[in-house]
Design a protein around this motif. Structure first.
Motif, PDB file in Angstrom:
ATOM      1  N   LEU A  16      53.922  73.764  98.940  1.00 60.78           N
ATOM      2  CA  LEU A  16      54.700  74.879  99.483  1.00 60.78           C
ATOM      3  C   LEU A  16      53.827  75.811 100.322  1.00 60.78           C
ATOM      4  N   LEU A  17      52.574  75.946  99.943  1.00 58.02           N
ATOM      5  CA  LEU A  17      51.666  76.800 100.707  1.00 58.02           C
ATOM      6  C   LEU A  17      51.268  76.176 102.044  1.00 58.02           C
ATOM      7  N   LEU A  18      51.540  74.902 102.208  1.00 60.37           N
ATOM      8  CA  LEU A  18      51.273  74.267 103.501  1.00 60.37           C
ATOM      9  C   LEU A  18      52.217  74.772 104.588  1.00 60.37           C
ATOM     10  N   ILE A  19      53.393  75.247 104.197  1.00 62.25           N
ATOM     11  CA  ILE A  19      54.374  75.716 105.186  1.00 62.25           C
ATOM     12  C   ILE A  19      53.811  76.869 106.015  1.00 62.25           C
ATOM     13  N   PRO A  20      53.339  77.970 105.395  1.00 62.39           N
ATOM     14  CA  PRO A  20      52.776  79.031 106.235  1.00 62.39           C
ATOM     15  C   PRO A  20      51.465  78.619 106.911  1.00 62.39           C
ATOM     16  N   LEU A  21      50.702  77.744 106.264  1.00 62.24           N
ATOM     17  CA  LEU A  21      49.449  77.297 106.874  1.00 62.24           C
ATOM     18  C   LEU A  21      49.710  76.548 108.174  1.00 62.24           C
ATOM     19  N   VAL A  22      50.693  75.666 108.167  1.00 60.73           N
ATOM     20  CA  VAL A  22      51.044  74.926 109.379  1.00 60.73           C
ATOM     21  C   VAL A  22      51.672  75.867 110.404  1.00 60.73           C
ATOM     22  N   ALA A  23      52.519  76.780 109.940  1.00 58.33           N
ATOM     23  CA  ALA A  23      53.164  77.722 110.863  1.00 58.33           C
ATOM     24  C   ALA A  23      52.138  78.591 111.581  1.00 58.33           C
ATOM     25  N   MET A  24      51.058  78.926 110.907  1.00 56.83           N
ATOM     26  CA  MET A  24      50.011  79.744 111.529  1.00 56.83           C
ATOM     27  C   MET A  24      49.350  79.027 112.701  1.00 56.83           C
TER      28      MET A  24
END
Length: 94
Positions: A16-24
């Motif tokens: 789930l933490l990959l979502i903001p990481l990729v969005a960044m």
């Protein structure tokens, strides 16, 4: 709690933490610091563990659903306060 379940929950939180990481990587609208990732990891992991305890200990279905809904509401309120400061506490985000 068996280590397999703990490992699965940890993988779920990290995915789930990959979502903001990729969005960044694609936009400047998402601007999380390392501390933001740590706080959200703690919140998500706490939520998954609390839901697991409720599912394991509470036998009556309506009580289980109510408690899980309450946990989700608390999680969302804390998340909103940390993100934008809807209540104006000292924890309020930007």
């Amino acid at each position: 709690m068996p280590s397999k379940l703990l490992f699965q929950r940890t993988l779920m939180v990290l995915s789930l933490l990959l979502i903001p990481l990729v969005a960044m990587q694609f936009t400047d609208q998402v601007d999380w610091s390392f501390g933001d990732f740590l706080v959200m990891a703690g919140l998500l992991f706490s939520l998954t563990m609390a839901v697991a305890v409720v599912r394991q200990k509470v036998r009556e279905k309506t009580q289980r659903i109510g408690l899980i809904a309450l946990l989700l509401l608390i999680f969302l309120l804390i998340w909103a306060e940390l993100a934008v400061g809807i209540f104006g506490t000292f924890l309020a985000g930007s």
